[in-house]
Scaffold this active site. Structure first.
Site, PDB file in Angstrom:
ATOM      1  N   GLY B  15       0.887  -1.378  -0.084  1.00 13.17           N
ATOM      2  CA  GLY B  15      -0.202   0.044  -0.047  1.00 13.17           C
ATOM      3  C   GLY B  15       0.988   1.186  -0.111  1.00 13.17           C
ATOM      4  O   GLY B  15       2.007   1.193  -0.495  1.00 13.17           O
ATOM      5  N   SER B  16       0.383   2.371   0.596  1.00 10.26           N
ATOM      6  CA  SER B  16       1.125   3.756   0.504  1.00 10.26           C
ATOM      7  C   SER B  16       2.582   3.525   1.292  1.00 10.26           C
ATOM      8  O   SER B  16       3.355   4.027   0.758  1.00 10.26           O
ATOM      9  CB  SER B  16       0.396   4.875   0.979  1.00 10.26           C
ATOM     10  OG  SER B  16       0.032   4.422   2.514  1.00 10.26           O
ATOM     11  N   GLY B  18       3.944   0.394   1.981  1.00 10.01           N
ATOM     12  CA  GLY B  18       4.825  -0.948   1.575  1.00 10.01           C
ATOM     13  C   GLY B  18       5.377  -0.341   0.360  1.00 10.01           C
ATOM     14  O   GLY B  18       6.560  -0.776   0.051  1.00 10.01           O
ATOM     15  N   LYS B 106      -0.500  -0.937  14.219  1.00 14.71           N
ATOM     16  CA  LYS B 106      -0.887  -0.714  15.498  1.00 14.71           C
ATOM     17  C   LYS B 106      -2.281  -1.355  15.757  1.00 14.71           C
ATOM     18  O   LYS B 106      -2.269  -1.528  17.017  1.00 14.71           O
ATOM     19  CB  LYS B 106      -1.240   0.876  15.322  1.00 14.71           C
ATOM     20  CG  LYS B 106      -2.287   1.542  14.284  1.00 14.71           C
ATOM     21  CD  LYS B 106      -2.138   3.007  14.101  1.00 14.71           C
ATOM     22  CE  LYS B 106      -2.594   3.372  12.986  1.00 14.71           C
ATOM     23  NZ  LYS B 106      -1.737   3.305  11.713  1.00 14.71           N
ATOM     24  N   GLU B 191      -9.851   8.257   5.568  1.00 16.08           N
ATOM     25  CA  GLU B 191     -10.281   7.117   4.660  1.00 16.08           C
ATOM     26  C   GLU B 191     -11.529   7.361   4.228  1.00 16.08           C
ATOM     27  O   GLU B 191     -12.366   8.082   4.925  1.00 16.08           O
ATOM     28  CB  GLU B 191      -9.999   5.810   5.537  1.00 16.08           C
ATOM     29  CG  GLU B 191      -8.731   5.657   6.520  1.00 16.08           C
ATOM     30  CD  GLU B 191      -7.647   5.292   5.324  1.00 16.08           C
ATOM     31  OE1 GLU B 191      -7.938   4.449   4.577  1.00 16.08           O
ATOM     32  OE2 GLU B 191      -6.398   5.605   5.687  1.00 16.08           O
ATOM     33  N   ASP B 202      -7.872   5.129  16.175  1.00 18.25           N
ATOM     34  CA  ASP B 202      -6.525   5.084  15.797  1.00 18.25           C
ATOM     35  C   ASP B 202      -5.443   5.751  17.065  1.00 18.25           C
ATOM     36  O   ASP B 202      -4.656   5.019  17.303  1.00 18.25           O
ATOM     37  CB  ASP B 202      -6.354   5.865  14.558  1.00 18.25           C
ATOM     38  CG  ASP B 202      -4.917   5.934  14.069  1.00 18.25           C
ATOM     39  OD1 ASP B 202      -4.355   5.130  13.291  1.00 18.25           O
ATOM     40  OD2 ASP B 202      -4.327   6.996  14.502  1.00 18.25           O
ATOM     41  N   LYS B 206      -2.683   3.642  19.428  1.00 11.53           N
ATOM     42  CA  LYS B 206      -1.206   4.334  19.543  1.00 11.53           C
ATOM     43  C   LYS B 206      -0.930   4.559  21.105  1.00 11.53           C
ATOM     44  O   LYS B 206      -0.050   4.349  21.488  1.00 11.53           O
ATOM     45  CB  LYS B 206      -1.130   5.521  18.697  1.00 11.53           C
ATOM     46  CG  LYS B 206      -1.124   5.115  17.286  1.00 11.53           C
ATOM     47  CD  LYS B 206      -1.415   6.444  16.457  1.00 11.53           C
ATOM     48  CE  LYS B 206      -1.261   6.168  14.958  1.00 11.53           C
ATOM     49  NZ  LYS B 206      -1.495   7.312  14.288  1.00 11.53           N
ATOM     50  N   GLY B 307       2.098   9.336   6.325  1.00 12.54           N
ATOM     51  CA  GLY B 307       2.289   9.384   4.909  1.00 12.54           C
ATOM     52  C   GLY B 307       3.327   8.352   4.625  1.00 12.54           C
ATOM     53  O   GLY B 307       4.098   7.918   5.178  1.00 12.54           O
TER      54      GLY B 307
END
Lengths: 434, 434
Positions: B15-16, B18, B106, B191, B202, B206, B307
């Protein structure tokens, strides 16, 4: 807790940091050993004078003047004596006897780092030095490990708490340099001999260590361009404020790409920084380091830059990590192999400048000066003329340049100084953080 | 370079993050292998759909849908699939086959962290997860290693970039929540299903990871008190500004000492923070984490919170470190053994509060309300009454309290809500960072 290994820890030095480290090892023993996976036994503390006064009371039976014997048989040696010798000899002896070394000795690493890291690599031992730069702030480990897969372009920051304290006092309370220094001395921010701090040697040592690590190369103290804050006056700080800046002593490490390949610039100097920049809000004795990396972008690390207990935190992090490494087995994980990137002369750097001149307050002077500057190929961004407050018939001209090469700028300043209309070059300051 | 070892790296997910990781492994191979002390060979990339569009063009021959086979024989497995399954199974398989694991997952660590860390410990392998919290910012390694010899009291910070972007837009441009969310969605900060971000899941994941590490205990997502930003309106942000605050979604992890021993509180909620506080200047999608430690004092870590390329930096730092570990030999250095500190209910925490009420604009109301508050044992620091802009005959009362226990405060708010003079409890916000 099952079947804990016992690791012998030798401490060399019991000054403001060392005595706090000893105290943590003695009072937090069970927590520390749980985290390390091994009992950390403080085997002894080598000092010059067993009877000296200390920040923390330490058990007399742990003190010794015989560092050599203490090192033999130690698993971890913490060197907090400072200075080059005998610290260097003791560290090499510790590595040779198979110990991992933890040190906060920036002077030693900035001058003999290559020798010490090479010895550690060959012997499969580790040398950790989180405490050597920016006190309690984790910056060494993030550079060495967290950013190991990235390409660091630039590091800049405030790495000397004493000078930051002085500049901050001058900026926030309008004090003179002398007044601010007196307060810094009274509060223990400055040593009896303040040269190391005021002239930028301490910051330059840290810059050499940061640049070596960030650019995987060897940078020694001699490679660092160094200017201190000796010449910073209340007037300069006042002028900076009026232009929207504050003055900070900055350490700057950057990669330069040129026709002749890659080089680096490592420098320490007082510079103008916008009051909007996060570094402008670093007050008192605090430190902050910006890291610009190709992938990660901009990162900032902020915290206490000095102090016995604060710096002891960084030492203890390294001690626990070294202990875990001992337990895990294997050799010490060394640093990246280091290249030998050339250091560019200061004339090669590019930045913005602010030049303050004292001139005759006559018609045509501004035009003449602008002419000299633009002939030299330096592009002027702003010019401001104000009557001088302390000299009749004179005016101050403040020239803000666009980004220019330092060599072109210093040539320009030389020509200005020679010009008939310029009475005096009051100051030349670089602008950073833009 | 002499006789380099070769390490096989398996990448799960493209994905972004990876795809950027794959790109770095392919294009920076020689620099990375020099730093790692081993050639890092990208053995393959497991994806769900070989033909899917990607941020970065990847060599077709590296793509596979067979993650299981790819894992076999890998020295380092990078898991960037996200979600619980099959990520969990793959990570356990990787550890079982002797690989070190690097993950940014996470959600998985916040729910199945204990299982995964235990497996790694038993197998002598390492699990690294710098990318799981605060994107590119090195925070996991500083907590795990640099602060391993210190006692962390409190962590608080901005760990979700999307909600910070939205709150920052509302604060700086006066936008409504809907407008700010629309922009965040258009720019890819949110998203398609924004619930995970907006409702604080999220950030709570964390927070669980940070608290587990900082306090050497097991904290799962279920232990985290969670409130999102769904109810934050432009009016609330406006009111906060007038009082010198801004609203940030904060993750707070702290130790509480009570008569019944030590406990911890881990919570995520939108809170008021002084505009003078460094966290108030964390704009856009950036993250910042404050750490308060007994010896080190206050530390701050700041940078890009998300990012693809930024997060890839954190992954690559873990990959290079894992490679060095492989070369050094020995077992993976695990984390500290973890206790099981109890999680305190939210009612136990102490903080300041700001309560906004809509009341009838009549004489005596203020006195009546002050009476209710002080009867409940909550001490009032400031009270401000302003006529309501949108309801005739009504007024807004804003009560700022001194530090109070949450339970006492919520009891007070319940009594206020029942009182005849209160039309509506407009908002109750905690004040942090003081």
């Amino acid at each position: 807790m099952i079947d804990h290994r016992r690791l012998r820890v030798a401490l060399l030095g019991a000054g403001s940091v060392g005595s706090q480290v000893a105290n943590l090892l003695l009072t937090q023993a069970s927590e520390l050993s749980e985290r390390a996976g091994a009992d950390l036994e403080l085997a002894g503390i080598a000092v010059r004078d067993v009877d000296a006064a200390r920040d923390v009371d330490l058990p007399r039976e742990l003190l010794t003047t015989d560092a050599e014997s203490l090192i033999v048989g130690a698993d971890i040696v913490i060197e907090l004596m400072g200075g080059i010798e005998p610290a260097r000899t003791h560290i090499l002896a510790a590595l040779n006897s198979g110990a991992d070394v933890v040190t906060g000795n920036k002077a030693l690493l900035a001058t003999h780092g290559a020798e010490i890291f090479d010895a550690a690599d060959q012997l499969g031992a580790s040398v950790s030095y989180e405490a050597a730069v920016a006190g309690a702030i984790p910056i060494i480990r993030p550079l060495k490990d967290s950013l190991a897969g990235d390409r660091i372009q630039r590091i800049f920051g405030i790495v000397n708490g004493s000078t930051n304290f002085i500049l901050d006092k001058m900026d926030r309370e309008g004090l003179s340099a002398e007044e601010a220094q007196r307060i810094a001395t009274d509060l223990g921010y400055l040593e009896a001999d303040p040269t190391l701090d005021l002239e930028g040697y301490d910051a330059a040592q840290k810059a050499a260590i940061l640049a070596s690590l960030a650019f995987h190369t060897h940078v020694s103290l001699d490679d660092v361009h160094r200017e201190g804050i000796e010449n910073i006056t209340a007037d300069m700080i006042d002028g900076a404020r009026r232009a929207g800046f504050t003055i900070k002593l900055l350490a700057v490490c950057e990669r330069l790409e040129g026709e002749d390949g890659e080089s680096i610039s490592v420098r320490v100097y007082p510079a103008l920084i916008s009051r909007e920049h996060p570094l402008a809000s670093v007050h008192g004795g605090n430190n902050a380091v910006f890291v610009e990396a190709a992938a990660a972008g901009d990162l900032m690390f902020y915290g206490a830059g000095a102090g016995g207990i604060q710096t002891a935190s960084a030492i203890m992090g390294d001690v626990v990590s070294a202990a875990r490494r001992h337990i895990a087995g294997g050799v010490g994980v060394g640093e990246s192999p280091r290249q030998s990137l050339p250091t560019a002369p200061i004339g090669r750097i590019m930045t913005r400048y602010q030049v303050t001149l004292e001139v005759a307050d006559e018609p045509g002077v501004l035009a003449q000066i602008s002419g000299i500057v633009s002939e030299a190929g330096v592009s002027v961004a702003t010019v401001e003329q104000t009557p001088s407050s302390d000299a009749e018939g004179r005016a101050h001209i403040v020239i803000g340049t666009h980004r220019a090469r330092e060599q072109a700028l210093s040539d320009t300043v030389a020509r200005l100084a020679e010009s008939d209309v310029v009475e005096r070059v009051v100051s030349v300051l670089r602008v950073e953080g833009e």
